[in-house]
Scaffold this active site. Sequence first.
Site, PDB file in Angstrom:
ATOM      1  N   HIS A 133     -37.973 -29.626 -28.572  1.00  0.00           N
ATOM      2  CA  HIS A 133     -37.301 -30.878 -28.891  1.00  0.00           C
ATOM      3  C   HIS A 133     -38.314 -32.004 -29.032  1.00  0.00           C
ATOM      4  O   HIS A 133     -39.507 -31.846 -28.752  1.00  0.00           O
ATOM      5  CB  HIS A 133     -36.301 -31.250 -27.782  1.00  0.00           C
ATOM      6  CG  HIS A 133     -35.097 -30.376 -27.736  1.00  0.00           C
ATOM      7  ND1 HIS A 133     -33.931 -30.672 -28.406  1.00  0.00           N
ATOM      8  CD2 HIS A 133     -34.873 -29.193 -27.099  1.00  0.00           C
ATOM      9  CE1 HIS A 133     -33.039 -29.725 -28.189  1.00  0.00           C
ATOM     10  NE2 HIS A 133     -33.591 -28.807 -27.403  1.00  0.00           N
ATOM     11  N   GLU A 157     -35.574 -34.756 -35.969  1.00  0.00           N
ATOM     12  CA  GLU A 157     -35.948 -33.845 -34.891  1.00  0.00           C
ATOM     13  C   GLU A 157     -35.736 -32.399 -35.306  1.00  0.00           C
ATOM     14  O   GLU A 157     -36.547 -31.520 -34.965  1.00  0.00           O
ATOM     15  CB  GLU A 157     -35.137 -34.167 -33.643  1.00  0.00           C
ATOM     16  CG  GLU A 157     -35.475 -33.306 -32.446  1.00  0.00           C
ATOM     17  CD  GLU A 157     -34.617 -33.628 -31.245  1.00  0.00           C
ATOM     18  OE1 GLU A 157     -34.825 -32.985 -30.191  1.00  0.00           O
ATOM     19  OE2 GLU A 157     -33.722 -34.508 -31.329  1.00  0.00           O
ATOM     20  N   GLU A 190     -39.940 -31.624 -24.517  1.00  0.00           N
ATOM     21  CA  GLU A 190     -39.826 -32.815 -25.358  1.00  0.00           C
ATOM     22  C   GLU A 190     -41.255 -33.181 -25.738  1.00  0.00           C
ATOM     23  O   GLU A 190     -42.020 -33.693 -24.912  1.00  0.00           O
ATOM     24  CB  GLU A 190     -39.163 -33.962 -24.590  1.00  0.00           C
ATOM     25  CG  GLU A 190     -37.751 -33.670 -24.118  1.00  0.00           C
ATOM     26  CD  GLU A 190     -36.712 -33.890 -25.208  1.00  0.00           C
ATOM     27  OE1 GLU A 190     -37.100 -34.200 -26.347  1.00  0.00           O
ATOM     28  OE2 GLU A 190     -35.517 -33.743 -24.903  1.00  0.00           O
ATOM     29  N   HIS A 216     -31.383 -28.445 -32.266  1.00  0.00           N
ATOM     30  CA  HIS A 216     -30.502 -29.067 -33.254  1.00  0.00           C
ATOM     31  C   HIS A 216     -30.511 -28.302 -34.585  1.00  0.00           C
ATOM     32  O   HIS A 216     -30.952 -27.151 -34.638  1.00  0.00           O
ATOM     33  CB  HIS A 216     -30.849 -30.547 -33.422  1.00  0.00           C
ATOM     34  CG  HIS A 216     -30.937 -31.270 -32.104  1.00  0.00           C
ATOM     35  ND1 HIS A 216     -29.823 -31.533 -31.329  1.00  0.00           N
ATOM     36  CD2 HIS A 216     -32.010 -31.725 -31.409  1.00  0.00           C
ATOM     37  CE1 HIS A 216     -30.208 -32.145 -30.219  1.00  0.00           C
ATOM     38  NE2 HIS A 216     -31.523 -32.265 -30.232  1.00  0.00           N
TER      39      HIS A 216
END
Length: 310
Positions: free
Chosen positions: A191, A135, A273, A98
């Site tokens: 992430h 994030e 993650e 992101h």
Amino acid sequence: MSYAGPDFDPPQPRRPRRGPLTVALAALVPGALLGWVVYQTVGGGDGASAAPAPRGSAASPAPSTRSASPADDGKQHSGATPASGSLQGKVVVVDPGHNPGNFQHTSEINQKVDIGTNWKECDTTGTSTNDGYTEARFTLDVAHRLRTLLEAQGATVKLTRDGDSPAWGPCVDERARIGNAAHADAAISIHADGSAEGNRGFHVILPGSVHAGAADTRPIVDPSHDLGTRIAGTFLRDTGEPPSNYLGEGTGLVTRTDLGGLNLSTVPKVFIECGNMRDSKDAALLTSGAWRQKAAQGISEGIVSFLRES
């Protein structure tokens, strides 16, 4: 990453010191689940202690224990000059998921891009903790720390984004192209998840076999699985974070075919993650600079192990 985002569909339901623990963790059979069972057996489930390094892992700097906050972005750990070492000549691409600017560029990130199996939006905003730690900030911080650790081993490290550049994105297809163009020996996308309270733990996402349109993951499926399995084992050991209790059936490993960043990669690549930002226990870890250093250490050692064997 938040599974509400367009490139991240909702999940489908359902070796220095030698000893027995070292062998069990290094074997990773079946996957990270065995490592978790062994870890629990020795009382490491609360993350208070770490098991010995697995055979073949690098002797790496100890994780930072200094006091830290979300504002500690890890920049003091980044920008190291590549050193001579065991990874000299190896290239690693690190993809911090992101971008903080995505919130101000919704029309741009909503553009559709071809991911091979179908078309999806360029990128998403990502998720955040309930207190607003995003994030995008988390992933860049861990990426800076990871870069420093890998450069200390002699690797050349390239980031898909750094600081405020670019202002948004890059799109998921461009993130894959950066790794491909660099002829990376390994690539990882960092992430954190945005699931419900009570859903906690890490998981590593592996590319499934895709041969459609612009995507052909068949040559990278096996090496990516090896890379991801090693990272799952070292991340578990170094951070004490358990494998996800809501995905992967306790293995810490999930295979997906709907992610452009994996579908379009021509080099071994995985996503991680690191935890669930919406769970209070995981959020307390993700917002700790000391824990983020452990996360970077765990990821680094998995990559180093993979590259030494490749």
